[in-house]
Design an enzyme around this catalytic site. Structure first.
Site, PDB file in Angstrom:
ATOM      1  NE  ARG A   1      -2.899   2.406   2.359  1.00 49.72           N
ATOM      2  CZ  ARG A   1      -3.754   3.145   1.661  1.00 49.72           C
ATOM      3  NH1 ARG A   1      -4.690   2.586   0.936  1.00 49.72           N
ATOM      4  NH2 ARG A   1      -3.690   4.455   1.696  1.00 49.72           N
TER       5      ARG A   1
ATOM      6  NE  ARG B   1      -7.655   0.928  -5.467  1.00 47.39           N
ATOM      7  CZ  ARG B   1      -7.744  -0.346  -5.107  1.00 47.39           C
ATOM      8  NH1 ARG B   1      -7.453  -0.714  -3.876  1.00 47.39           N
ATOM      9  NH2 ARG B   1      -8.116  -1.255  -5.970  1.00 47.39           N
TER      10      ARG B   1
ATOM     11  CG  LEU C   1      -6.468   9.755  -1.900  1.00 49.72           C
ATOM     12  CD1 LEU C   1      -6.946  11.170  -2.158  1.00 49.72           C
ATOM     13  CD2 LEU C   1      -5.627   9.238  -3.060  1.00 49.72           C
TER      14      LEU C   1
ATOM     15  CG  ASN D   1     -13.822  12.126  -1.267  1.00 55.17           C
ATOM     16  OD1 ASN D   1     -13.805  11.578  -2.368  1.00 55.17           O
ATOM     17  ND2 ASN D   1     -14.516  11.637  -0.246  1.00 55.17           N
TER      18      ASN D   1
ATOM     19  CG  HIS E   1     -19.013  10.351   1.203  1.00 56.88           C
ATOM     20  ND1 HIS E   1     -18.396   9.140   1.016  1.00 56.88           N
ATOM     21  CD2 HIS E   1     -20.015  10.135   2.078  1.00 56.88           C
ATOM     22  CE1 HIS E   1     -18.986   8.225   1.754  1.00 56.88           C
ATOM     23  NE2 HIS E   1     -19.979   8.803   2.420  1.00 56.88           N
TER      24      HIS E   1
ATOM     25  CG  ASP F   1      -9.043  14.146   7.787  1.00 47.87           C
ATOM     26  OD1 ASP F   1      -9.442  13.045   7.327  1.00 47.87           O
ATOM     27  OD2 ASP F   1      -9.556  14.695   8.781  1.00 47.87           O
TER      28      ASP F   1
ATOM     29  N   GLY G   1      -8.201  10.383   7.802  1.00 41.60           N
ATOM     30  CA  GLY G   1      -9.296   9.448   8.112  1.00 41.60           C
ATOM     31  C   GLY G   1     -10.099   9.090   6.875  1.00 41.60           C
ATOM     32  CB  THR G   2     -12.469   6.427   6.128  1.00 41.23           C
ATOM     33  OG1 THR G   2     -11.312   5.598   6.152  1.00 41.23           O
ATOM     34  CG2 THR G   2     -13.368   6.005   4.964  1.00 41.23           C
TER      35      THR G   2
END
Ligand code: GAR
Length: 206
Positions: A64, A90, A92, A106, A108, A140, A142-143
């Site tokens: 990864r 994916r 980042l 992003n 969402h 950032d 996190g997801t």
């Protein structure tokens, strides 16, 4: 004009919306590159539009971190002002985020912090919410946890399934993403803690 690189993994309808908006003057940026993590329709969209395109595949890398470094390398070669994850499925990694601090956006398909992750629309339906929507945010570590730039609400209808709700969200999402990127290109945004404040060169998106 600011240089934009778009990342995507799928259909590429958001990419199409961005390219259309650069074509008719709503989005004053140059789309200087496109990167996918797999073969997908979005690659064809980018190529057809003459956007320099690359596919950076995780399975071509030992791990990864190496994939993240390869992606960061490629992106740095394109020298973007903004990197936009528009249907990129994916997370980042550190190398990309360190190369472009507060410069990765992003979109969402849910009202974050509700329903982060890869199955936002399915999760919102399963929860039984009556309103969902989309969120455009800075990325950032996190997801789907970074500072929110803009959100728009979309009603959930009684007979919605994942496909119908996602399509209703995407109609709104395409417009919202264009609006946010135009705002970043023209005025910019300040990040104060978790909150973002639009610089007044143009009316702030909601
Ligand atoms: C969009 O709804 C985007 O928010 C979502 O994928 C869709 C891409 O549509 N992204 C995610 O779910 C990321 N976790 P498109 O392929 O038609 O542009």
């Amino acid at each position: 004009a600011p240089r934009l690189v778009v990342l995507a993994s799928g259909t590429g309808s958001l990419l199409e919306a961005l390219l259309a908006a650069t074509g008719d003057g709503r989005l004053p940026v140059d789309v200087v590159g496109f990167v996918a993590d797999r073969d997908c329709r979005a690659v064809e969209v980018a190529q057809r539009a003459g956007v320099p395109t690359a596919v950076v595949r995780p399975q071509d890398q030992p791990d990864r971190a190496a994939w993240d470094a390869a992606l960061a390398d490629h992106l740095q070669g394109l020298a973007p002002d903004w990197v936009v994850s528009a249907g990129f499925m994916r997370i980042l990694g550190e190398a990309v985020l360190a190369a472009f601090p507060d410069r990765v956006v992003n979109t969402h398909p849910a009202l974050l912090p509700s329903f982060p992750g890869a199955h936002a629309v399915r999760d919102a339906l399963a929860h039984g919410v009556r309103v969902s929507g989309c969120t455009v945010h800075l990325v950032d570590a996190g997801t789907d946890t970074g500072p929110v730039l803009a959100q728009a609400a979309v009603p959930v209808l009684d007979d919605d399934d994942e496909a119908s709700l996602h399509e209703r969200i995407k109609v709104v999402e395409r417009g919202l993403l264009v609006e946010v990127l135009a705002g970043l290109a023209v005025g910019g945004v300040e990040v104060v803690g978790r909150r973002t404040r639009w610089r007044p060169a143009r009316p702030a998106p909601q």
